[in-house]
Motif scaffolding. Structure first.
Motif, PDB file in Angstrom:
ATOM      1  N   CYS A  72      27.507  91.620 -23.627  1.00  0.00           N
ATOM      2  CA  CYS A  72      26.800  92.593 -22.787  1.00  0.00           C
ATOM      3  C   CYS A  72      26.033  93.591 -23.643  1.00  0.00           C
ATOM      4  CB  CYS A  72      27.787  93.340 -21.894  1.00  0.00           C
ATOM      5  SG  CYS A  72      28.491  92.340 -20.570  1.00  0.00           S
ATOM      6  N   LYS A  73      26.657  94.044 -24.709  1.00  0.00           N
ATOM      7  CA  LYS A  73      26.002  95.018 -25.587  1.00  0.00           C
ATOM      8  C   LYS A  73      24.722  94.443 -26.182  1.00  0.00           C
ATOM      9  CE  LYS A  73      26.754  98.095 -29.469  1.00  0.00           C
ATOM     10  NZ  LYS A  73      27.624  98.467 -30.582  1.00  0.00           N
ATOM     11  N   GLU A  74      24.773  93.203 -26.579  1.00  0.00           N
ATOM     12  CA  GLU A  74      23.587  92.566 -27.159  1.00  0.00           C
ATOM     13  C   GLU A  74      22.498  92.366 -26.110  1.00  0.00           C
ATOM     14  OE1 GLU A  74      24.879  89.066 -29.283  1.00  0.00           O
ATOM     15  OE2 GLU A  74      26.399  90.226 -30.353  1.00  0.00           O
ATOM     16  N   LEU A  76      21.896  94.315 -23.458  1.00  0.00           N
ATOM     17  CA  LEU A  76      21.350  95.576 -22.939  1.00  0.00           C
ATOM     18  C   LEU A  76      20.213  96.121 -23.789  1.00  0.00           C
ATOM     19  CD1 LEU A  76      24.507  97.620 -21.889  1.00  0.00           C
ATOM     20  CD2 LEU A  76      22.663  96.850 -20.379  1.00  0.00           C
ATOM     21  N   SER A  78      18.224  99.403 -25.348  1.00  0.00           N
ATOM     22  CA  SER A  78      18.807 100.572 -26.026  1.00  0.00           C
ATOM     23  C   SER A  78      19.140 101.683 -25.040  1.00  0.00           C
ATOM     24  CB  SER A  78      17.871 101.094 -27.107  1.00  0.00           C
ATOM     25  OG  SER A  78      16.650 101.518 -26.529  1.00  0.00           O
ATOM     26  N   SER A  81      22.746 100.648 -19.386  1.00  0.00           N
ATOM     27  CA  SER A  81      24.058 101.122 -18.958  1.00  0.00           C
ATOM     28  C   SER A  81      24.910  99.955 -18.487  1.00  0.00           C
ATOM     29  CB  SER A  81      23.923 102.124 -17.813  1.00  0.00           C
ATOM     30  OG  SER A  81      23.265 103.287 -18.240  1.00  0.00           O
ATOM     31  N   PHE A 103      29.987 101.612 -27.287  1.00  0.00           N
ATOM     32  CA  PHE A 103      29.475 102.156 -26.034  1.00  0.00           C
ATOM     33  C   PHE A 103      29.865 103.625 -25.904  1.00  0.00           C
ATOM     34  CE2 PHE A 103      29.021  97.735 -24.836  1.00  0.00           C
ATOM     35  CZ  PHE A 103      27.907  97.753 -24.025  1.00  0.00           C
ATOM     36  N   TYR A 133      29.359 103.380 -18.818  1.00  0.00           N
ATOM     37  CA  TYR A 133      28.978 103.582 -20.219  1.00  0.00           C
ATOM     38  C   TYR A 133      27.469 103.454 -20.388  1.00  0.00           C
ATOM     39  CZ  TYR A 133      33.859 102.251 -20.870  1.00  0.00           C
ATOM     40  OH  TYR A 133      35.223 102.178 -20.777  1.00  0.00           O
ATOM     41  N   SER A 134      26.976 104.043 -21.467  1.00  0.00           N
ATOM     42  CA  SER A 134      25.596 103.789 -21.871  1.00  0.00           C
ATOM     43  C   SER A 134      25.623 103.242 -23.292  1.00  0.00           C
ATOM     44  CB  SER A 134      24.742 105.058 -21.800  1.00  0.00           C
ATOM     45  OG  SER A 134      25.208 106.037 -22.690  1.00  0.00           O
ATOM     46  N   LYS A 135      24.582 102.503 -23.614  1.00  0.00           N
ATOM     47  CA  LYS A 135      24.498 101.926 -24.959  1.00  0.00           C
ATOM     48  C   LYS A 135      24.113 102.989 -25.978  1.00  0.00           C
ATOM     49  CE  LYS A 135      22.541  97.992 -27.421  1.00  0.00           C
ATOM     50  NZ  LYS A 135      21.735  96.779 -27.293  1.00  0.00           N
ATOM     51  N   HIS A 136      23.236 103.890 -25.586  1.00  0.00           N
ATOM     52  CA  HIS A 136      22.786 104.960 -26.477  1.00  0.00           C
ATOM     53  C   HIS A 136      23.489 106.258 -26.098  1.00  0.00           C
ATOM     54  CE1 HIS A 136      20.078 107.816 -28.473  1.00  0.00           C
ATOM     55  NE2 HIS A 136      19.750 106.797 -29.248  1.00  0.00           N
ATOM     56  N   ARG A 140      19.188 107.261 -21.836  1.00  0.00           N
ATOM     57  CA  ARG A 140      19.637 106.313 -20.829  1.00  0.00           C
ATOM     58  C   ARG A 140      18.825 106.502 -19.566  1.00  0.00           C
ATOM     59  NH1 ARG A 140      23.969 109.066 -17.418  1.00  0.00           N
ATOM     60  NH2 ARG A 140      23.852 111.187 -18.176  1.00  0.00           N
TER      61      ARG A 140
END
Length: 160
Positions: A72-74, A76, A78, A81, A103, A133-136, A140
Motif C-alpha cells: 500500500c505504501k508503494e 500511494l 506522496s 492516505s 506512515f 494515516y498519511s504517507k507524508h 496530504r
C-alpha cells in the motif's frame, strides 16, 4: 447580446479497485499513483471464508499485514492516505507496525454500530476501529469540510 458561458472545470478520472488483498491489487496500481487506500483485512478471529480460514498466530498475521501495508505504501502518492479497519484484539499491534513502516498517524475513528457478533456470557462487540494515516507527515489531501464528512454535533443546538 451573447450569454457568457463559464469554462467547464476539468474532470479528474478516478479509478476504483476492489479486491481481496492489497497484494493482489498491487499489480493493478502503478507505484505512487493511489490517492486513497481503504483496507478492511480479515480480523484473525477464526472465521471460515470460502477460500480462507482466518486464524493465524499473531506473528503470522503481523508478517502478512506487513506485506500488504508495504504494498500500500508503494502504491500511494506522496500525499496519499490510508484507512485501516481493525478489531480491538490487534489494533495496538497493527498500529505500531504501520507506524514502523513510515506512515504518519492522523486519527483513530471508532465506528459504532448497533449490531455485532453474537456472544455468550459477554458483551457483544459493537464497534470497529478505523486507523487513519498519511504517507507524508505534513502534505496530504484533506476534504474534511465536505458536508458528507461532517455530522452535526449533538451539542450544537444547545451551545451554538
Amino acid at each position: 447580446m451573447a450569454k457568457k458561458v463559464s469554462k467547464p472545470k476539468p474532470v479528474l478520472r478516478r479509478d476504483l479497485y476492489r479486491g481481496n488483498c492489497a497484494l493482489e491489487l498491487y499489480q493493478c496500481v502503478k507505484n505512487g499513483t493511489a490517492d486513497l487506500i481503504v483496507a478492511d483485512p480479515p480480523y484473525n478471529i477464526g472465521q471460515q471464508y470460502e477460500d480462507y480460514y482466518d486464524q493465524k498466530t499473531v506473528q503470522e498475521y503481523l508478517d502478512w499485514t506487513q506485506l500488504w501495508v508495504q504494498a500500500c505504501k508503494e502504491a500511494l502518492r506522496s500525499t496519499g492516505s490510508m484507512f485501516v479497519f481493525i478489531n480491538d484484539a490487534l489494533v495496538s499491534e497493527v498500529d505500531v507496525l504501520i507506524k514502523s513502516l513510515g506512515f504518519h498517524p492522523r486519527s483513530k475513528i471508532v465506528w459504532y454500530y448497533t449490531f455485532g457478533q453474537n456472544t455468550q456470557g459477554n458483551f457483544t462487540p459493537s464497534h470497529t476501529n478505523i486507523l487513519y494515516y498519511s504517507k507524508h507527515k505534513t502534505k496530504r489531501t484533506w476534504n474534511g469540510d465536505d458536508p458528507q464528512c461532517r455530522i452535526p454535533s449533538a451539542r450544537q443546538p444547545v451551545y451554538k
